[in-house]
Structure formats: structure tokens, C-alpha cells
Design an enzyme around this catalytic site. Structure first.
Site, PDB file in Angstrom:
ATOM      1  N   SER A   4      -5.271  35.081  43.686  1.00  0.00           N
ATOM      2  CA  SER A   4      -4.446  35.950  44.519  1.00  0.00           C
ATOM      3  C   SER A   4      -3.027  36.015  43.990  1.00  0.00           C
ATOM      4  CB  SER A   4      -4.423  35.417  45.956  1.00  0.00           C
ATOM      5  OG  SER A   4      -3.468  36.099  46.749  1.00  0.00           O
TER       6      SER A   4
ATOM      7  N   TYR B  96      -2.908  28.380  51.490  1.00  0.00           N
ATOM      8  CA  TYR B  96      -3.617  29.417  50.736  1.00  0.00           C
ATOM      9  C   TYR B  96      -3.022  29.562  49.333  1.00  0.00           C
ATOM     10  CZ  TYR B  96      -5.349  34.176  49.695  1.00  0.00           C
ATOM     11  OH  TYR B  96      -5.916  35.283  49.113  1.00  0.00           O
TER      12      TYR B  96
END
Length: 254
Positions: free
Chosen positions: A150, A163
Site C-alpha cells: 500500500s 496498517y
């Protein structure tokens, strides 16, 4: 449609994966679902893996893939999936590590469980599935691993320390595994997507508009637009590409 399942193909690009076996984690919706659809249409035997049994059943029925309910953070469950794929098809050629969860919160509000669960699914699942597939890749002298990381793993994002840490870890893992497995004919790469998944659709409209304004292409991708990039990295033609992180993000990482 609450399940996130669609039946319309999102790409006209063709790759031939006939006779190959593909495992896609996080296959119940979003990017994983569309990747499963793409590989299935390319002739592969596809095993969609997800923890959400209901979403997975609908996804597998929609795209014609084999569904396997499993927890990617559990080594026993992971090994069972790989063993099943090999028992049914005699091989495993391609692994797509896409499974993920969100437990967002500012750093000082995150609990141990918020941290552990996100790390276990994103980083742990990537590690466990790759490790389980390596013996089969090594025996055949061939394998393709594509991990989903990501932009947050590269740049960070407030409220997502867990995350970001997991996704950054996947980048380090991708590069290390690429160096270790190259001698066995195995490539390990990653994509950094910017697609309109559940995470994006849950964002309030005002904040979402601000995010779109930062994207040079002024939109989030359809999840299916990730398929061509992943398929190329997973193809035999990409045999001399390994250890890269390919942004498929409309230019936001420029």
C-alpha cells in the site's frame, strides 16, 4: 450490492494461464475477487481464500473459482489450503497475497489486539502462505508470488500506524524473498494499488473528495484494474522481474 460481487469483466487484456494453479487470499471481495475472476478466465485453476465464508461463497459462485475458508494468520489453516490445491491439481504456480483487515485508530488509542490482528493478517499471512508454497515452487523450479502492499506502507497515514507497519513490512519481505528464491526460478513482486475497495467506500464523501484531488488521474481505480498488472507479474513473461513494488495508483505516489 452489499457483497461486492459483480459479474462483469473489467479488463479485455488476455493472459494464458491454462493448466496453472493460482491461490488468491482475500478473495471474497474487492481486488482479490477480481483477480480470481481474471485468472479463471485465463484458464487457471483458482483457489479463492477468505475468512468470510458468506462473501467467499458468493464470490466463488460468481466467478467460477474454488473457495476455501481459512484464516491466513494461522499456519495450520494456511498449510491445509496449499495441500488442498496441490492434492486437487498436482501443483501450485502462482500465489497472490492480498488478504487484509483494518483496525484503525490514532497510535495512542490502538490496542494490542488492533496491532496484532492487522500484523497477523497482512504481514503474517503473506509470510505464512509464501513459506508454505516455497517447497512446491522449488521442486518445480518455477513460481510467482505477487504481494499487495500500500501507499500507506511507503508514506504513512494518520490513524493507521498498525496498517502502515504491516504494509511496509510486506515491502521488506518482498525484497528479501526475491533475493532468496531467485535461484529456484521464483519471482516475488508487489503492487501498491489505489482501488475503490470497502476501505475507500467507507470514507465520508468530503474526505474522499479530498483524497481524489490528490490523485493525478482524479479517481480511484476499479478493483479490476489491478488485474493486468498482477497478471503480468505472475506470467512467465515477467521471469526477469523480481523484488519490485509496482505502483498501480493513478500517479498518487509520484
Amino acid at each position: 450490492m452489499t457483497s461486492g460481487v459483480t459479474t462483469q469483466r473489467t479488463s479485455n487484456l488476455s493472459f494464458d494461464f491454462t493448466g496453472q494453479t493460482v491461490i488468491v487470499t482475500g478473495g471474497g471481495r474487492g481486488i482479490g475477487l477480481e483477480l480470481g475472476r481474471f485468472f479463471h478466465e485465463g484458464g487457471a485453476a483458482v483457489f479463492l481464500v477468505d475468512f468470510d465464508a458468506d462473501a467467499l461463497e458468493q464470490a466463488a459462485a460468481a466467478v467460477g473459482c474454488r473457495s476455501v475458508v481459512a484464516d491466513v494468520s494461522d499456519s495450520g489453516s494456511v498449510q491445509t489450503v496449499v495441500d488442498m490445491a496441490v492434492a486437487e491439481t498436482g501443483r501450485v504456480d502462482i500465489l497472490i497475497n492480498n488478504a487484509g483487515v483494518l483496525r484503525d485508530g490514532m497510535l495512542w488509542k490502538l490496542t494490542d489486539d488492533d496491532y496484532e490482528q492487522v500484523m497477523a493478517v497482512h504481514a503474517g499471512g503473506t509470510f505464512r502462505f509464501t513459506r508454505a508454497c516455497v517447497p512446491h515452487f522449488r521442486d518445480r523450479g518455477y513460481g510467482r508470488v505477487v504481494n499487495v502492499t500500500s501507499y500507506t506502507g511507503l508514506r504513512g497515514n494518520p490513524g493507521q500506524a498498525n496498517y502502515a507497519m504491516a504494509k511496509a513490512g510486506i515491502i521488506g519481505f518482498t525484497k528479501t524473498a526475491a533475493k532468496e528464491l531467485a535461484r529456484f526460478g521464483v519471482t516475488v513482486n508487489a503492487i501498491s494499488p489505489n482501488a475503490e475497495t470497502r476501505m475507500i467506500t467507507s470514507i465520508p464523501d468530503e474526505k474522499k473528495a479530498a483524497l481524489v484531488a490528490q490523485i493525478p488521474m482524479r479517481r480511484f481505480a476499479d478493483p479490476g484494474e489491478m488485474a493486468a498488472a498482477v497478471a503480468f507479474l505472475a506470467s512467465a513473461d515477467a521471469g526477469y522481474i523480481t523484488g519490485i513494488v509496482l505502483p498501480v495508483d493513478g500517479g498518487i505516489s509520484i
